[in-house]
Write a protein that holds these residues in place. Structure first.
Motif, PDB file in Angstrom:
ATOM      1  N   PHE A  83       0.841  -1.187   0.000  1.00  9.64           N
ATOM      2  CA  PHE A  83       0.000   0.000   0.000  1.00  9.64           C
ATOM      3  C   PHE A  83       0.882   1.246   0.000  1.00  9.64           C
ATOM      4  N   ILE A  84       0.298   2.368  -0.405  1.00 11.34           N
ATOM      5  CA  ILE A  84       0.873   3.687  -0.199  1.00 11.34           C
ATOM      6  C   ILE A  84      -0.084   4.463   0.695  1.00 11.34           C
ATOM      7  N   ILE A  85       0.438   5.092   1.742  1.00 11.16           N
ATOM      8  CA  ILE A  85      -0.371   5.876   2.669  1.00 11.16           C
ATOM      9  C   ILE A  85       0.059   7.338   2.582  1.00 11.16           C
ATOM     10  N   ILE A  86      -0.905   8.231   2.332  1.00 10.77           N
ATOM     11  CA  ILE A  86      -0.643   9.664   2.211  1.00 10.77           C
ATOM     12  C   ILE A  86      -0.947  10.355   3.540  1.00 10.77           C
ATOM     13  N   HIS A  87      -0.032  11.225   3.969  1.00  9.10           N
ATOM     14  CA  HIS A  87      -0.170  11.977   5.214  1.00  9.10           C
ATOM     15  C   HIS A  87       0.078  13.469   4.947  1.00  9.10           C
ATOM     16  N   PHE A  88      -0.323  14.327   5.908  1.00 13.11           N
ATOM     17  CA  PHE A  88       0.320  15.631   6.002  1.00 13.11           C
ATOM     18  C   PHE A  88       1.175  15.653   7.267  1.00 13.11           C
ATOM     19  N   THR A 136       5.763   5.966  -9.979  1.00 16.35           N
ATOM     20  CA  THR A 136       6.999   5.181  -9.929  1.00 16.35           C
ATOM     21  C   THR A 136       6.875   4.008  -8.966  1.00 16.35           C
ATOM     22  N   LEU A 137       6.316   4.274  -7.787  1.00 18.99           N
ATOM     23  CA  LEU A 137       6.213   3.232  -6.761  1.00 18.99           C
ATOM     24  C   LEU A 137       5.215   2.142  -7.134  1.00 18.99           C
ATOM     25  N   THR A 138       4.080   2.522  -7.697  1.00 12.90           N
ATOM     26  CA  THR A 138       3.078   1.512  -8.047  1.00 12.90           C
ATOM     27  C   THR A 138       3.596   0.581  -9.135  1.00 12.90           C
ATOM     28  N   LYS A 139       4.369   1.121 -10.062  1.00  7.93           N
ATOM     29  CA  LYS A 139       4.943   0.285 -11.119  1.00  7.93           C
ATOM     30  C   LYS A 139       6.045  -0.620 -10.572  1.00  7.93           C
ATOM     31  N   LYS A 140       6.888  -0.071  -9.717  1.00  8.23           N
ATOM     32  CA  LYS A 140       8.020  -0.831  -9.184  1.00  8.23           C
ATOM     33  C   LYS A 140       7.557  -1.984  -8.293  1.00  8.23           C
ATOM     34  N   TYR A 141       6.581  -1.705  -7.418  1.00 13.40           N
ATOM     35  CA  TYR A 141       6.183  -2.691  -6.414  1.00 13.40           C
ATOM     36  C   TYR A 141       4.795  -3.294  -6.675  1.00 13.40           C
ATOM     37  N   ASN A 142       4.218  -2.973  -7.818  1.00 11.25           N
ATOM     38  CA  ASN A 142       2.894  -3.499  -8.179  1.00 11.25           C
ATOM     39  C   ASN A 142       1.855  -3.185  -7.104  1.00 11.25           C
ATOM     40  N   ILE A 143       1.888  -1.963  -6.616  1.00 12.76           N
ATOM     41  CA  ILE A 143       0.937  -1.516  -5.594  1.00 12.76           C
ATOM     42  C   ILE A 143      -0.370  -1.112  -6.269  1.00 12.76           C
ATOM     43  N   GLN A 144      -1.485  -1.570  -5.721  1.00 13.50           N
ATOM     44  CA  GLN A 144      -2.790  -1.321  -6.321  1.00 13.50           C
ATOM     45  C   GLN A 144      -3.679  -0.401  -5.501  1.00 13.50           C
ATOM     46  N   ILE A 145      -3.270  -0.075  -4.270  1.00 13.83           N
ATOM     47  CA  ILE A 145      -4.143   0.689  -3.375  1.00 13.83           C
ATOM     48  C   ILE A 145      -3.375   1.835  -2.729  1.00 13.83           C
ATOM     49  N   ASP A 188       3.807  -2.394   8.653  1.00 10.36           N
ATOM     50  CA  ASP A 188       4.428  -3.648   8.232  1.00 10.36           C
ATOM     51  C   ASP A 188       4.405  -3.865   6.719  1.00 10.36           C
ATOM     52  N   PHE A 189       3.598  -3.091   5.978  1.00 12.44           N
ATOM     53  CA  PHE A 189       3.485  -3.379   4.543  1.00 12.44           C
ATOM     54  C   PHE A 189       3.073  -2.167   3.710  1.00 12.44           C
ATOM     55  N   SER A 190       3.430  -0.957   4.153  1.00 13.75           N
ATOM     56  CA  SER A 190       3.049   0.223   3.373  1.00 13.75           C
ATOM     57  C   SER A 190       4.167   1.253   3.335  1.00 13.75           C
ATOM     58  N   ILE A 191       4.152   2.045   2.278  1.00 13.19           N
ATOM     59  CA  ILE A 191       5.067   3.173   2.115  1.00 13.19           C
ATOM     60  C   ILE A 191       4.359   4.441   2.567  1.00 13.19           C
ATOM     61  N   THR A 229      12.289  14.267  -0.260  1.00 12.03           N
ATOM     62  CA  THR A 229      13.366  13.764   0.591  1.00 12.03           C
ATOM     63  C   THR A 229      13.010  12.365   1.068  1.00 12.03           C
ATOM     64  N   GLN A 230      13.889  11.407   0.801  1.00 18.49           N
ATOM     65  CA  GLN A 230      13.677  10.043   1.257  1.00 18.49           C
ATOM     66  C   GLN A 230      14.496   9.791   2.515  1.00 18.49           C
ATOM     67  N   LEU A 231      13.841   9.219   3.542  1.00 22.95           N
ATOM     68  CA  LEU A 231      14.514   8.916   4.800  1.00 22.95           C
ATOM     69  C   LEU A 231      14.671   7.430   5.064  1.00 22.95           C
ATOM     70  N   VAL A 232      13.799   6.605   4.476  1.00 24.22           N
ATOM     71  CA  VAL A 232      13.815   5.163   4.719  1.00 24.22           C
ATOM     72  C   VAL A 232      13.702   4.447   3.380  1.00 24.22           C
ATOM     73  N   ASP A 233      14.516   3.397   3.190  1.00 23.69           N
ATOM     74  CA  ASP A 233      14.409   2.602   1.968  1.00 23.69           C
ATOM     75  C   ASP A 233      13.014   2.004   1.856  1.00 23.69           C
ATOM     76  N   PHE A 234      12.546   1.817   0.628  1.00 23.04           N
ATOM     77  CA  PHE A 234      11.170   1.390   0.412  1.00 23.04           C
ATOM     78  C   PHE A 234      10.903  -0.056   0.829  1.00 23.04           C
ATOM     79  N   ASN A 235      11.950  -0.827   1.057  1.00 26.44           N
ATOM     80  CA  ASN A 235      11.750  -2.203   1.520  1.00 26.44           C
ATOM     81  C   ASN A 235      11.986  -2.336   3.028  1.00 26.44           C
ATOM     82  N   GLN A 236      12.008  -1.195   3.727  1.00 27.14           N
ATOM     83  CA  GLN A 236      12.122  -1.191   5.179  1.00 27.14           C
ATOM     84  C   GLN A 236      10.902  -0.525   5.788  1.00 27.14           C
TER      85      GLN A 236
END
Length: 273
Positions: free
Chosen positions: A33-38, A160-169, A96-99, A71-78
């Motif tokens: 998943f991708i989670i959007i915040h402010f 970019t992220l949805t294509k790389k990790y096949n994220i659908q939501i 446990d399973f979202s960016i 700015t990226q602070l954490v690798d996408f697989n962490q």
């Protein structure tokens, strides 16, 4: 923009990408998943510094400044610590399973006389303040606009992220923690953003399956509302909208022969996408 070894990179000068490091992170994960915040902070820099502070016990994979700098602070697989206690449909614990993507924005503002103040008492110009109702609330509040540069950077990043990790939501923090959080709030164009991102037309609908037997279809979003009747395990419904942890769904067939029922409310934990 591309991902190399779980880090964002670019060959284009116009794309502003930076990298920082934080110890506020967990072990390996496979993003679903991708989670959007402010950020609810005063600036992208202050939020980045906070996420780097061990005392914060919080972080995100990405912070997007108001000029579109990423700015990226954490690798996408962490695991980053952005979601806290969280639940949506039959998923729990989204760290446990979202960016996590944080957009620099103070969030909800409070009107004091003719001034619009954040929770940390910083004043914001009236021309960028909008009165709008959050989807989980019944009365409007004041919110600070996102910039076009932020929305465009966030969209390209999510592509970019949805294509790389096949994220659908893609979800908001207010979808997975509706009682605790109100970000990204009503000024983030979530529905049109997702429609454009996934190439969905305006009438595209998410389908869910009832995951247990004798599930009540209620007249409102809560157990205090009367039930039309129950659905059996495996029944399919179509998502309409959410309120807190309840989904308003359309019934794909009328299960209640003595009533003309086309929709009703079901708790999200009783549904599987």
């Amino acid at each position: 923009m591309k991902v190399t070894n779980h880090r964002l990179t670019t060959n284009h000068v116009s794309e502003k990408i930076k990298h920082e490091t934080t110890k506020n992170k967990g072990g390996r994960m496979n993003p679903q998943f991708i989670i959007i915040h402010f950020t609810a902070g005063s600036s992208a820099t202050s939020s980045i510094n906070w996420f780097k502070n061990p005392n914060a016990r919080a972080s995100a994979h990405i912070v997007i400044a108001r000029d579109g700098t990423i700015t990226q602070l954490v690798d996408f697989n962490q695991k980053a610590w952005h979601a806290g206690q969280s639940q949506w449909a039959n998923f729990r614990g989204f760290n446990d399973f979202s960016i996590g993507i944080e957009l620099d924005n103070p969030g909800r503002l409070h009107k004091v006389g003719n001034r619009y103040l954040s929770w940390f008492k910083q004043e914001y110009p009236i021309e960028n303040v909008v009165e709008a109702r959050h989807k989980h609330e019944s009365t409007p509040s004041f919110w600070y606009e996102y910039t076009q540069e932020q929305i465009e950077a966030c969209f390209e990043l999510c592509q970019t992220l949805t294509k790389k990790y096949n994220i659908q939501i893609v979800l908001g923090h207010d979808d997975i923690a509706p009682y605790r959080k109100d970000d990204p709030g009503p000024l983030f164009p979530m529905e049109s953003f997702k429609a454009k991102l996934f190439g969905r037309t305006g009438d595209s609908i998410d389908t869910y399956t009832v995951n247990t037997d004798k599930v009540n279809v209620r007249k409102g979003p809560g157990t205090s509302f009367e039930s039309y009747g129950t659905l059996s395990k495996g029944s399919k419904v179509e998502f309409v909208k959410s309120q807190n942890e309840w989904f308003l769904v359309s019934l794909l067939e009328n299960k209640f022969k003595d009533q003309d029922v086309t929709s009703g409310w079901i708790h999200s934990r009783l549904l599987q996408k």
